[in-house]
Design a protein around this motif. Structure first.
Motif, PDB file in Angstrom:
ATOM      1  N   ARG A 142      -7.530   0.857  -5.595  1.00 52.02           N
ATOM      2  CA  ARG A 142      -8.347   2.033  -5.946  1.00 52.02           C
ATOM      3  C   ARG A 142      -8.707   2.023  -7.434  1.00 52.02           C
ATOM      4  O   ARG A 142      -9.813   2.392  -7.820  1.00 52.02           O
ATOM      5  CB  ARG A 142      -7.607   3.324  -5.581  1.00 52.02           C
ATOM      6  CG  ARG A 142      -7.505   3.552  -4.083  1.00 52.02           C
ATOM      7  CD  ARG A 142      -6.641   4.773  -3.745  1.00 52.02           C
ATOM      8  NE  ARG A 142      -6.545   4.965  -2.312  1.00 52.02           N
ATOM      9  CZ  ARG A 142      -7.426   5.662  -1.588  1.00 52.02           C
ATOM     10  NH1 ARG A 142      -8.429   6.263  -2.172  1.00 52.02           N
ATOM     11  NH2 ARG A 142      -7.264   5.767  -0.279  1.00 52.02           N
TER      12      ARG A 142
ATOM     13  N   LYS B 133       1.760   6.383   5.415  1.00 53.53           N
ATOM     14  CA  LYS B 133       2.575   5.421   4.674  1.00 53.53           C
ATOM     15  C   LYS B 133       3.018   5.943   3.315  1.00 53.53           C
ATOM     16  O   LYS B 133       4.155   5.806   2.931  1.00 53.53           O
ATOM     17  CB  LYS B 133       1.812   4.127   4.364  1.00 53.53           C
ATOM     18  CG  LYS B 133       1.162   3.437   5.494  1.00 53.53           C
ATOM     19  CD  LYS B 133       0.320   2.273   4.986  1.00 53.53           C
ATOM     20  CE  LYS B 133      -0.760   2.646   3.998  1.00 53.53           C
ATOM     21  NZ  LYS B 133      -1.931   3.299   4.419  1.00 53.53           N
TER      22      LYS B 133
ATOM     23  N   ASP C 272     -10.618  -3.586   7.136  1.00 55.61           N
ATOM     24  CA  ASP C 272      -9.283  -4.044   6.739  1.00 55.61           C
ATOM     25  C   ASP C 272      -8.677  -4.995   7.776  1.00 55.61           C
ATOM     26  O   ASP C 272      -7.936  -5.908   7.436  1.00 55.61           O
ATOM     27  CB  ASP C 272      -8.329  -2.847   6.541  1.00 55.61           C
ATOM     28  CG  ASP C 272      -8.687  -1.997   5.324  1.00 55.61           C
ATOM     29  OD1 ASP C 272      -9.538  -2.429   4.519  1.00 55.61           O
ATOM     30  OD2 ASP C 272      -8.122  -0.893   5.182  1.00 55.61           O
TER      31      ASP C 272
ATOM     32  N   ARG D 282      -7.115 -10.185  -4.476  1.00 50.48           N
ATOM     33  CA  ARG D 282      -5.779 -10.047  -3.883  1.00 50.48           C
ATOM     34  C   ARG D 282      -4.771 -10.933  -4.617  1.00 50.48           C
ATOM     35  O   ARG D 282      -3.679 -10.500  -4.936  1.00 50.48           O
ATOM     36  CB  ARG D 282      -5.798 -10.392  -2.387  1.00 50.48           C
ATOM     37  CG  ARG D 282      -6.837  -9.612  -1.583  1.00 50.48           C
ATOM     38  CD  ARG D 282      -6.542  -9.644  -0.105  1.00 50.48           C
ATOM     39  NE  ARG D 282      -5.367  -8.850   0.178  1.00 50.48           N
ATOM     40  CZ  ARG D 282      -5.360  -7.538   0.358  1.00 50.48           C
ATOM     41  NH1 ARG D 282      -6.488  -6.846   0.340  1.00 50.48           N
ATOM     42  NH2 ARG D 282      -4.243  -6.892   0.578  1.00 50.48           N
TER      43      ARG D 282
ATOM     44  N   ARG E  22      -5.672  13.526   6.667  1.00 51.15           N
ATOM     45  CA  ARG E  22      -6.351  13.275   5.387  1.00 51.15           C
ATOM     46  C   ARG E  22      -7.173  14.505   4.992  1.00 51.15           C
ATOM     47  O   ARG E  22      -7.254  14.869   3.816  1.00 51.15           O
ATOM     48  CB  ARG E  22      -7.227  12.027   5.532  1.00 51.15           C
ATOM     49  CG  ARG E  22      -7.916  11.482   4.289  1.00 51.15           C
ATOM     50  CD  ARG E  22      -7.073  11.311   3.054  1.00 51.15           C
ATOM     51  NE  ARG E  22      -5.832  10.577   3.147  1.00 51.15           N
ATOM     52  CZ  ARG E  22      -5.682   9.277   2.935  1.00 51.15           C
ATOM     53  NH1 ARG E  22      -6.697   8.530   2.639  1.00 51.15           N
ATOM     54  NH2 ARG E  22      -4.499   8.711   3.006  1.00 51.15           N
TER      55      ARG E  22
END
Ligand code: CDP
Length: 227
Positions: free
Chosen positions: A45, A22, A185, A110, A158
């Motif tokens: 993060r 993404k 998630d 959030r 990654r």
């Protein structure tokens, strides 16, 4: 003033699981269209990094949400700066990745971040990437993409990315971490990772960055008639 100039700036929402590409794709698409770019994961993060540094428990949603208020974040040459220090590498460690996913389950955290994310929507347009861009933060986005790829391919990607930054990790460890984060998630109650009903789903397992970027741009041009 014409009706067109009153319309909110266009948004391309790109969501998907950890290491689905993404970030890279959203950045490339933003560059191609000269749009602004929002990496929403970096906000989670940053809070995670601050929580770790201050010894705040990752299950204390109210205190964590309070951290969002005094987060002095800026970007210099594409590097995230927190209170004036370069934290770009610190944000990408696996400890911070795991902590970010743990704090992201809290509805208080959030909602404390919603306005901050929406403020990135400015002309000529925005490419926003994360987990809930198309479902919660920009439900009226003109184009929504959901990128997927096999967990093995995502761990390999990654691995390559972190090794290039001189961060030492194993593919097995990354695969475990990615599976854990995917599970957390996707199953959390607040804004779980899910494709919006009107999202275009793209499996990128066998596609290069250039191919995915071209596919997203083609979808955008098709929607808007832009050339
Ligand atoms: O790059 P990667 O997909 O590994 O992670 P990221 O996009 O930087 O996001 C880190 C963590 O923040 C994710 O595992 C999610 O738990 C959380 N996150 C979220 O809940 N909502 C977003 N819009 C973006 C990230």
């Amino acid at each position: 003033m014409t009706a067109a100039s009153d319309a909110p700036a266009p948004v391309i929402a790109i969501d998907g699981p950890a290491a689905s590409g993404k970030g890279t794709i959203a950045y490339e698409v933003a560059q191609a269209l000269d749009f602004h770019y929002l990496d929403s994961g970096s906000l989670y993060r940053l809070i995670a990094l601050r929580a770790i540094e201050r010894g705040i428990a990752l299950d204390d949603g109210a205190t964590l949400a309070g951290l969002t208020g005094d987060l002095e974040v800026s970007f210099a040459n594409g590097r995230a700066m927190l209170d004036g220090r370069d934290v770009a590498d610190a944000l990408r460690t696996e400890a911070v990745s795991a902590a970010a996913s743990r704090i992201a389950v809290h509805a208080e955290v959030r909602s404390a971040l919603i306005d901050r994310q929406r403020a990135f929507r400015r002309p000529p347009g925005l490419v926003a990437e994360g987990r809930d861009m198309g479902t919660v933060v920009f439900p009226d986005a003109g184009l929504k993409l959901f990128l997927t790829a096999s967990a093995e391919q995502r761990a390999a990607r990654r691995h390559k990315q972190l090794i290039a930054k001189g961060i030492s990790v194993t593919i097995d460890g990354l695969l475990r971490d990615i599976r854990e984060r995917d599970a957390r998630d996707s199953t959390r109650a607040a804004a779980p990772l899910a494709a919006a009903p009107d999202a275009v789903i793209l499996d990128t397992t066998d596609l290069s960055i250039a191919e995915v970027t071209a596919a997203v741009l083609a979808h955008y041009r098709e929607r808007t008639g832009a050339r």
